[in-house]
Design a protein around this motif. Structure first.
Motif, PDB file in Angstrom:
ATOM      1  N   ARG A  31     -59.818 -52.658 -14.512  1.00 21.09           N
ATOM      2  CA  ARG A  31     -60.002 -51.285 -14.055  1.00 21.09           C
ATOM      3  C   ARG A  31     -61.063 -50.600 -14.871  1.00 21.09           C
ATOM      4  NH1 ARG A  31     -57.223 -48.084 -10.659  1.00 21.09           N
ATOM      5  NH2 ARG A  31     -55.762 -49.275  -9.425  1.00 21.09           N
ATOM      6  N   CYS A  76     -49.004 -56.161  -7.967  1.00 17.65           N
ATOM      7  CA  CYS A  76     -49.791 -55.114  -7.310  1.00 17.65           C
ATOM      8  C   CYS A  76     -49.010 -53.826  -7.101  1.00 17.65           C
ATOM      9  CB  CYS A  76     -50.317 -55.600  -5.957  1.00 17.65           C
ATOM     10  SG  CYS A  76     -51.321 -57.071  -6.114  1.00 17.65           S
ATOM     11  N   GLU A  92     -55.300 -52.270  -5.991  1.00 14.29           N
ATOM     12  CA  GLU A  92     -54.866 -53.034  -7.160  1.00 14.29           C
ATOM     13  C   GLU A  92     -54.961 -54.536  -6.874  1.00 14.29           C
ATOM     14  OE1 GLU A  92     -54.230 -51.568  -9.936  1.00 14.29           O
ATOM     15  OE2 GLU A  92     -53.465 -53.260 -11.119  1.00 14.29           O
ATOM     16  N   ALA A 119     -53.233 -47.856  -2.392  1.00 12.61           N
ATOM     17  CA  ALA A 119     -53.381 -48.055  -3.841  1.00 12.61           C
ATOM     18  C   ALA A 119     -52.975 -49.474  -4.231  1.00 12.61           C
ATOM     19  CB  ALA A 119     -52.550 -47.028  -4.605  1.00 12.61           C
ATOM     20  N   GLU A 120     -51.956 -50.025  -3.549  1.00  8.67           N
ATOM     21  CA  GLU A 120     -51.565 -51.414  -3.830  1.00  8.67           C
ATOM     22  C   GLU A 120     -52.658 -52.379  -3.382  1.00  8.67           C
ATOM     23  OE1 GLU A 120     -47.561 -52.391  -2.481  1.00  8.67           O
ATOM     24  OE2 GLU A 120     -46.912 -50.399  -3.121  1.00  8.67           O
TER      25      GLU A 120
END
Lengths: 201, 485
Positions: A201, A14, A191, A187-188
């Motif tokens: 994605r 991630c 993900e 953002a992690e």
């Protein structure tokens, strides 16, 4: 494999290429423990260390496959897919707003020209920080749903709240401008949700 | 009627009531330009809805009446099987809140109406149904629900946050525009696009924009289909092009400024869906102001007042000069940089040992952080100025060009439209203008801009001070003097 292996493996999945310190921060494990897990994962061919100016640990192709399998097992055996999928939907509603806020922190429109925020206007900065805090409150139920479904998701709330607290205390690059910032951790999490649900994605 | 006004030339009320988008449509109407028939539900109705949580007294009846008027005017039937009428429902507040509120297309597409379209043209009917939202199979219920959705989108948390950050009051509400649909996906002589009357990057007096053939506007937003440069319209649909160029000239002379329009053409017929002044910045703002003054459209004094000191510093931002621009996206991190293309984080790290690298990705994720750290610039195919790539690039002070719609990233190369560039090749990016050029282009600071020199000479004429001073001070002094007049 132990539970900690998976945490370390998945942190690289991630967070991308990372130092031992970053993996420790992402997982909440001690650096020494992270290091020994990484060495074991390396022996199994799942992670690799790339030296050089940007030296870091990362997943091998086999590591990526192993992570996907184990994360999927974890999700299905906990019966957590519906809850994680529902939380992801709610996360996606908030995601554009978080990105708007990061942009508002970095740029300001002055006479229609997008200009780098020079942070001389304390009132404006305080307003942006206030909106971050508001968003953080609204994302709290999503964290609760996620950590109830899978315990490991609880780490994100700790990290995000921590980043916000540091920003509020004056380390304002913890909003959007450094590793470990609110934006970077967010953002992690994004993900992780994609990886956990197996959504491309 | 209390809550609804027709989109006809004699409707004339303030922007606070009708919203800016509807006012633009009324301007187009008065100028005799083609606008799809429709009506606007006022911001009063929205405020009342948001206060009470339901349609204000009388709005439902007025909506039925307005739809009957629209159906009669277009000769089509709402929800009917024969000659079905579809409408769009769009938000339109009095202040600009780009992308914050909802637009809903193709309302009235009931199963009966779909059958009606299928009888006319099965391909078109299938295309309509493929993008249809989950809605009740009743045209009036669809419309009511769409209006409510647009009203409610005023209070989405994202819109509220936007208003907080931009000092916009929360109690304005949005108007709602209901118009007969025109279809960019109707046939091979249909399409949709956006156009500026002048080039928004340079200010040059040539139409500029994007066009999408055979599709609706939302296909551009969703990134499902690549757009073409506006000038391709000239050869593919010369009648539409001529009409558009003439419309741009008409709206320019009305607004006395460069303008922006959104348009659709259906079976070779042009329709305008939105107009506003272009809001150019930087060198483009300077050039347009000077050229409009030269053409005696505005006075020199007006030209001076239209350019902000902020625009002058933008003119002085280093920019790329290249004859070999291969793509344009959105400039998301200012600055110009040259480097060799890498298509993965790993390749970026490897290549960076031998010199600067530009990381090219479809979009970025945390995986790309190491590549972003190793690279001197970033290009992405997807995402806007608030995307992950844009936020990270700015945090690292690196130039970024995002949202390059025609970019396809393959493993050993990238494609910009038809042009293939091998990984390892040198490109230059300009994170202000959003341009990508082949090879190592020069970055220059514009110090000899003829338009700027003339504008500043006019400024000195106003103040009578011809001494050697900073440019922005010359402009600010002239503006101060003019505002006292």
């Amino acid at each position: 494999m132990s539970k900690d292996d998976l945490l370390v493996l998945h942190a690289l999945r991630c967070g991308g290429w990372s130092s031992v310190a970053r993996v420790a921060e992402a997982t909440g494990l001690a650096e020494a423990d992270v290091e020994s897990e990484l060495i074991d994962l390396g022996i199994d061919g799942l992670v690799t260390y790339d030296s050089g100016a940007f030296g870091a640990w990362g997943l091998t192709a086999a590591g990526k496959v192993a992570d996907a399998d184990r994360i999927n097992d974890e999700l299905e055996s906990a019966g957590a897919r519906p809850a994680v999928a529902a939380a992801f939907e709610r996360f996606l509603v908030l995601n554009p707003e978080l990105l708007d806020l990061c942009t508002a922190w970095q740029l300001r429109a002055v006479d229609g020209v997008m200009t780098v925020n020079d942070h001389h206007d304390a009132a404006y900065d305080a307003r942006v920080l206030d909106r971050f805090a508001d968003l953080d409150r609204r994302v709290a139920p999503v964290h609760t749903e996620l950590s109830t479904a899978l315990h490991r998701f609880g780490r994100y709330e700790t990290r995000l709240t921590g980043a916000l607290a540091r920003a509020a205390a004056g380390e304002s690059d913890y909003l959007a401008d450094r590793i470990g910032s609110y934006h970077a951790v967010w953002a992690e999490l994004h993900e992780d949700l994609l990886a956990t649900l197996g959504t491309p994605r | 009627m209390r809550w609804i006004r027709p989109l006809s030339g004699d409707t004339d009320e303030p922007v606070e009531i009708l919203g800016a988008k509807a006012q633009g449509l009324l301007v187009l109407r008065r100028l005799g330009l083609p606008v799809p028939s429709g009506f606007v539900i006022t911001t009063d109705a929205c405020r009342e809805f948001l206060r009470a949580g339901r349609f204000p007294e009388g709005l439902a009846d007025e909506l039925v009446g307005a739809m009957a008027w629209l159906a009669a005017g277009t000769g089509r039937r709402f929800g009917g099987a024969r000659d079905p009428l579809l409408v769009s429902v769009r938000s339109g507040a009095s202040v600009s809140m780009p992308g914050m509120m909802d637009t809903i297309l193709n309302l009235g597409l009931t199963s009966e109406a779909a059958a009606g379209f299928a009888a006319e043209d099965s391909r078109f009917a299938a295309d309509l149904l493929s993008s249809a939202a989950e809605l009740p199979d009743d045209a009036n219920a669809q419309l009511t629900s769409a209006v409510e959705t647009v009203f409610e989108s005023w209070n989405s948390s994202r819109a509220r946050t936007y208003r907080e950050l931009n000092d916009i009051p929360h109690d304005l509400g949005t108007a709602v525009i209901v118009q007969a649909m025109v279809f960019g996906n109707r046939d091979e002589h249909s399409g949709t696009g956006v156009a500026f009357s002048r080039d928004p990057d340079t200010g040059e007096n040539v139409p500029y924009g994007d066009v999408l053939f055979g599709h609706q506007g939302e296909d551009v937003v969703s990134g499902r289909t690549a757009t073409h440069p506006l000038c391709e319209l000239a050869s593919r649909e010369p009648t539409v092009w001529t009409g558009l160029v003439s419309a741009l000239a008409t709206v320019e002379s009305h607004y006395r400024d460069a303008c922006y329009v959104e348009f659709t053409f259906q079976s070779g017929e042009l329709w305008l869906l939105q107009v506003r002044p272009g809001r150019f910045v930087g060198g483009a703002a300077v050039r347009v102001a000077v050229e409009l003054a030269d053409a005696e459209v505005i006075t020199r004094e007006e030209a001076l007042l239209r350019v902000s000191p902020q625009h002058l510093s933008q003119v002085r931002t280093p920019h790329m000069t290249s004859a070999d621009v291969i793509a344009r996206g959105i400039g998301a991190g200012p600055g110009v940089t040259v480097g060799r293309i890498a298509t993965t984080t790993e390749a970026a790290v490897r290549l960076s040992a031998d010199g600067p690298v530009i990381l090219v990705r479809p979009e970025t994720s945390p995986h790309d952080m190491r590549g972003l750290a190793a690279a001197t610039g970033i290009i992405t195919a997807r995402g806007g100025p608030a995307s992950h790539a844009a936020v990270v690039a700015r945090s690292m002070g690196k130039p970024a060009v995002v949202g390059v719609a025609e970019l396809v990233v393959d493993s050993g190369s990238v494609r910009f439209g038809a042009q293939v560039i091998e990984a390892g090749s040198v490109v230059t990016i300009d994170g202000t203008s959003g341009e990508v050029a082949r090879g190592a282009a020069r970055a220059t600071t514009n110090s000899t801009d003829a338009h700027l020199h003339r504008l500043l000479a006019w400024a000195d004429d106003v103040t009578g001070d011809h001494s050697d001073r900073e440019e922005s001070r010359r402009l600010i002094a002239a503006q101060a003097a003019l505002r006292l007049r």
